[in-house]
Design an enzyme around this catalytic site. Sequence first.
Site, PDB file in Angstrom:
ATOM      1  N   HIS A 168      -8.976  -5.513  11.452  1.00 36.35           N
ATOM      2  CA  HIS A 168      -9.803  -5.512  10.340  1.00 36.35           C
ATOM      3  C   HIS A 168     -10.992  -4.898  10.417  1.00 36.35           C
ATOM      4  O   HIS A 168     -11.913  -4.925   9.485  1.00 36.35           O
ATOM      5  CB  HIS A 168      -9.830  -6.879   9.562  1.00 36.35           C
ATOM      6  CG  HIS A 168      -8.677  -7.492   9.107  1.00 36.35           C
ATOM      7  ND1 HIS A 168      -7.450  -7.802  10.126  1.00 36.35           N
ATOM      8  CD2 HIS A 168      -8.244  -7.877   7.789  1.00 36.35           C
ATOM      9  CE1 HIS A 168      -6.588  -8.377   9.296  1.00 36.35           C
ATOM     10  NE2 HIS A 168      -6.886  -8.122   7.971  1.00 36.35           N
ATOM     11  N   GLU A 177       0.718  -1.182  -0.039  1.00 37.67           N
ATOM     12  CA  GLU A 177      -0.057   0.108   0.087  1.00 37.67           C
ATOM     13  C   GLU A 177       0.839   1.137   0.059  1.00 37.67           C
ATOM     14  O   GLU A 177       0.455   2.305  -0.785  1.00 37.67           O
ATOM     15  CB  GLU A 177      -0.936   0.160   1.161  1.00 37.67           C
ATOM     16  CG  GLU A 177      -2.235  -1.018   1.200  1.00 37.67           C
ATOM     17  CD  GLU A 177      -1.877  -2.449   1.454  1.00 37.67           C
ATOM     18  OE1 GLU A 177      -2.729  -3.479   1.042  1.00 37.67           O
ATOM     19  OE2 GLU A 177      -0.544  -2.631   1.975  1.00 37.67           O
TER      20      GLU A 177
END
Length: 325
Positions: free
Chosen positions: A129, A60
């Site tokens: 998450h 990322e």
Amino acid sequence: MKTIQFREAIAEAMSEEMRRDETIYLMGEEVAEYNGAYKASKGMLEEFGAKRVIDTPISELGFSGIGIGSAMNGNRPIIEFMTFNFSLVGIDQIINNAAKMRQMSGGQFNIPIVFRGPTASAGQLAATHSQAFESWYANCPGLKVIVPSNPKDAKGLLKSAIRDDDPVIFMESEQMYGDKGEVPEGEYVIPIGVADIKREGKDVTIVSFGKIIKEAYAAAEELEKENISCEIIDLRTIRPMDHKTIIDSVKKTNRLVILEEAWPFGNIATEITYQVQSQAFDYLDAPIVKINTADTPAPYSPGLLKEWLPNSKDVVKAVKKVLYK
């Protein structure tokens, strides 16, 4: 109008804009060959080819930086994160480059880039998450933050985000990709920074956004049976925030409940509370109530997760509290 899934609305918005402007491209993990982790880019590789729909390594920080650099050179990237939890790996690029480059360059570079992907919880995905980072990104000047709650808003706002000349954080939900809703057949955009009154009411204002707003709808239906009329405002855009729509509603109902899927400390609800008390204090007939998750990391256990998340019963209780019932 036509009825499509949330994921289809996202794909339509990106595809329509890419047909309109060849400088737009999509980049992220599994966006191409796999049609997107949540099938939100289905068919786009076939239509636009591998130079405009680009699969990346799990990096990322790397592909966020590449996107920002290409935006400085005249492109308009759409960067997909498989989840915004993973954006933390690339947050240095977002905060220190995308958000600041226009000012630091004296206006020589603007960064027309969209970072999009799912936010908040999505079932049993555990603590790392299941986080909502809207308030983190909205805290940073230079970024616009959008969190739609339905396919129509998602498509119209994403098209506006892609056309915007500043960096936009566009947050979705894994648990909404399959949601269906009516979307206009033709070309349309929804302006950034405009909230929407989803339900008119006179007794209490409920402000929310994203998938958790469904709990507000359920609560309003239940409260209507007791002749309690709820006005529901969907923020849609977190930054810039539409304070006027909220203030005008509070001036009518004199009561405010804010529902947000985020930790209680220093969140979007906190900012709304400050703005309302500073601009409409004399109109309030009760203290503002904000509803958030528990002040802990998200649990994995389904029983604990159910307790951790706000629900419609919490909204009903909060509404009755501000109504002194």
